[in-house]
Design a protein around this motif. Structure first.
Motif, PDB file in Angstrom:
ATOM      1  N   SER A  30      25.739 -23.403  33.097  1.00 41.49           N
ATOM      2  CA  SER A  30      26.933 -24.128  33.019  1.00 41.49           C
ATOM      3  C   SER A  30      27.881 -23.307  32.427  1.00 41.49           C
ATOM      4  CB  SER A  30      26.756 -25.264  32.682  1.00 41.49           C
ATOM      5  OG  SER A  30      26.394 -25.302  30.969  1.00 41.49           O
ATOM      6  N   ARG A  53      32.098 -24.542  37.424  1.00 40.68           N
ATOM      7  CA  ARG A  53      31.097 -24.592  36.454  1.00 40.68           C
ATOM      8  C   ARG A  53      30.187 -26.189  36.580  1.00 40.68           C
ATOM      9  NH1 ARG A  53      34.369 -20.899  34.744  1.00 40.68           N
ATOM     10  NH2 ARG A  53      33.653 -19.477  33.176  1.00 40.68           N
ATOM     11  N   ASN A  74      22.770 -27.574  37.162  1.00 37.13           N
ATOM     12  CA  ASN A  74      22.926 -27.065  35.666  1.00 37.13           C
ATOM     13  C   ASN A  74      21.719 -27.185  34.887  1.00 37.13           C
ATOM     14  OD1 ASN A  74      25.029 -25.467  36.331  1.00 37.13           O
ATOM     15  ND2 ASN A  74      26.433 -27.176  35.534  1.00 37.13           N
ATOM     16  N   ASN A  77      19.167 -24.838  35.649  1.00 34.08           N
ATOM     17  CA  ASN A  77      19.601 -23.742  35.470  1.00 34.08           C
ATOM     18  C   ASN A  77      19.482 -22.755  36.760  1.00 34.08           C
ATOM     19  OD1 ASN A  77      20.811 -23.099  33.099  1.00 34.08           O
ATOM     20  ND2 ASN A  77      19.467 -21.429  32.323  1.00 34.08           N
TER      21      ASN A  77
END
Length: 127
Positions: A30, A53, A74, A77
């Motif tokens: 992120s 993001r 996020n 990941n």
């Protein structure tokens, strides 16, 4: 630093679909603006898609609009590229990349804006 590993490439017939994944380790994903690039033999590396993001802003090169979908998780990941209605001209090595650019700027189209790259995954679309 962040380490990136792509997976999901392969051989598919025209009109088929593939889903690429980009798994990150090291720093939290992120932290970065993320992009997908591709490079066909004898051609320069080309921006394909980018994602902010938060995942709230998406961007695509005109040649893949309406066929490809970029997304990110996020919490896991991981970033993805869902590729539908594939064409022979989509054949290339696909790379995921992470950038520290501050926002959704024009710099996102340039490979030089991305400090971290995966090793690439081959996508081959047969006619």
């Amino acid at each position: 630093q962040v380490q990136l590993v792509e997976s999901g490439g392969g051989l598919v017939q025209a009109g088929g679909s593939l889903r690429l994944s980009c798994a990150a380790s090291g720093r939290t994903l992120s932290t970065y603006f993320m992009g997908w690039f591709r490079q066909a033999p004898g051609k320069e590396r080309e921006y394909v898609a980018g994602i902010s993001r938060s995942g709230g802003i998406l961007d695509y090169v005109d040649s893949v609009k309406g066929r490809f979908l970029i997304s990110r998780d996020n919490a896991k990941n991981t970033m993805f590229l869902q590729m539908n209605s594939l064409k022979p001209e989509d054949t290339a090595v696909y790379y995921c990349a992470a950038s520290s650019i501050p926002g959704f700027t024009t710099a996102r189209h340039s490979a030089s804006a991305y400090a971290y790259w995966g090793q690439g995954t081959q996508v081959t679309v047969s006619s």
